[in-house]
Enzyme design. Sequence first.
Site, PDB file in Angstrom:
ATOM      1  CG  ASP A 405      -1.810   1.179   1.331  1.00 45.48           C
ATOM      2  OD1 ASP A 405      -2.666   1.323   0.440  1.00 45.48           O
ATOM      3  OD2 ASP A 405      -1.674   1.973   2.282  1.00 45.48           O
ATOM      4  CD  GLU A 458      -2.415   2.431  -3.440  1.00 50.72           C
ATOM      5  OE1 GLU A 458      -3.398   3.165  -3.609  1.00 50.72           O
ATOM      6  OE2 GLU A 458      -1.845   2.324  -2.341  1.00 50.72           O
TER       7      GLU A 458
END
Length: 736
Positions: A405, A458
């Site tokens: 993330d 990401e």
Amino acid sequence: MTSKKHQTDPAVGAEDRARLLAGTHHDPHSVLGAHPVPGGVAYRALRPGARSVTVLSGPLRTELRDDGDGFFSGLLPLAAVPETSRLRVAYGDTVHETADAYRFLPTLGELDLHLIGEGRHEELWRALGAHVLTHQGVRGTRFAVWAPNARGVRVTGSFCFWDGTGSPMRSLGSSGVWELFVPGVGEGELYKFEITRPDGSHTQRADPLARRTEAPPATSSIVHVSHHEWGDAQWMAHRGDTPVHEAPFSVYEVHLPSWRPGSTYRELADQLTSYVLETGFTHVELMPVAEHPFGGSWGYQVTGFYAPTARLGTPDDFKYLVDRLHQAGIGVLMDWVPAHFPRDDWALAEFDGRPLYEHPDPLRAAHPDWGTLEFDLGRREVRNFLVANAVYWCEEFHVDGLRVDAVASMLYLDYSREPGGWRPNERGGRENLDAVAFLQEMNATVYRRCPGVVTIAEESTAWDGVTRPTHVQGPSGFGGLGFGLKWNMGWMHDSLQYMAHDPVHRAYHHGELTFSMVYAYSENYVLPISHDEVVHGKGSLVSKMPGDWWRRRADLRAYLAFMWAHPGKQLLFMGQEFAQGAEWSEAAGPDWWLLDPAYPAAPDHRGVRDLVRDLNACYRATPALWQRDTDPSGFEWITGDSASDNVLAFLRRDADGSPLLAVCHFSPVVRPDYLIGVPEDVPAWTEALNTDAERYGGSGVTNPAPLKPEPHHAHGQAAAIRLALPPLATVWLRPA
């Protein structure tokens, strides 16, 4: 026999006594327990609240003198320290018999401490934390924690009535590790570390390496022993047979606590496995399952990096869920959050009284967007904590991939920071060199240790070489970050922006659909329609489409088939596979009632779900759609510039050259006899999938008969077929 006047007073000295009571003693084993002295063996115990303490050594029974404040002492008439001895401790009306924690040697060896000091302990979870083991013939739990700034550390918990005074830990030198083996403590006991800060104040902290925790809002760590027996040997042996970028990879993103609200890991093992098998996805991606105090963070503000959230069950329950998915042939990806952590005063923030896990520079510590703290990735022990954590989830829980993330927020020193709010790196640039080194080390370590695992970034910027190997230098002078795949945020943004336009205006925005092919092979991409696109007022996927309900569903179906045919892997967030109208809420989860046959519009939603099922089935059976995802020779435009018709068409080819033709039509009119150029070496084409089929809720404009090419030059091809183009639909064709 030595006369009494030459005997040593066995009581703890005043200085040691004060330090033990203050929680600032670095070597309690040198004071407590049995020690040879002139006249015998001095025995000292610290047992707050005890009525009496008796030493049991063979036939010898020696009741110790109560010296106050929980201290007991006595002189045993022995020539040497006994190899084994026990304490009988009376509390009120109860008597407790146990081995003395202060007669044991350290449980951590020199190699463990050396690797911890070097920041290279790839199995850190085996060294630190709480571990039930047999040590010097006695069963108990070894507690170990890294707290280099602490003046003292004590372990406290349910086994000592939450009074840690009697359980001071010893410092293991320059490693910064504190350790204590506590006999008789077993699995299920609650515990925390009581740390004396540099200023003398105390704080109770959850174990950073705890493998099990209490369910929030409770915050204690729990001594854990795994009893799960894995049944996924076949999956584990073969999951790496085909590189992930050359394999089908269709991902269903799930927020476990809200997918079926109230369900446990074990209940989800039945429900989720059955549903994913029915819908045909190859993988599930779980939003963060590591323990987090605030459910509204969806798991992205982690406090227990080594513990699956207790909201849904135990660590073994989570293993059971992964095991069941694997046995059904479904891969398991997990969101992993090494970018930041919350400021809760019982967790990692200023863990031992000073910045430890966070960066000591305030300009580097505070995350400007989320009110959290950023890890000090330049500190080797912190980097080790995270690299080992990535390995831990893959090895201990058999996770097949980590979606990392917020990588962009890690890579740039000026991320979301105003001028003056950040300092350039040693080269004068904005790149976070510590984060680059950390991500390279994490990826290299995971790929070396865990065959078949994929890491996914990401990353929302144009950072060069996210999926390039770490040893290959790029034009920027950095080696690749070493990820296996990267989310294609540009494709997501541009394509959704195109779909939001009314069809009458789409001709002027045609490039928003085709531009992705300019950079499609710069990285190994995943096409993400994730939770981020269906929250915070953005609306659900179907609600982004313009027009009435029929047009919205038709647009959605056409878009999904375009997405599945586009180079790159696919990811779809839960609820979007059946055209949920409302945006996602973690409190309510997907609107499953939309699929209830009693609901009048259920066929509309079931039609979209049936399309997703068929997309996945056709996708998995068609190597042209995934085998050469990262190879430009696997893609060929037929027409990318038919903007006035809102049409684009392209070929996908597998390793043998066998094609699939995708034709996308984003206009609400029917175009009969639409001429599409095709390769002349294919004698006939047949529909593999048509999103306008009536069973999906479409109008039924299909091409049921094989389409034979005509000798017309079209779109740069020597042959062409005449296609009935349905309204707002995507058609897949393959050689008949």
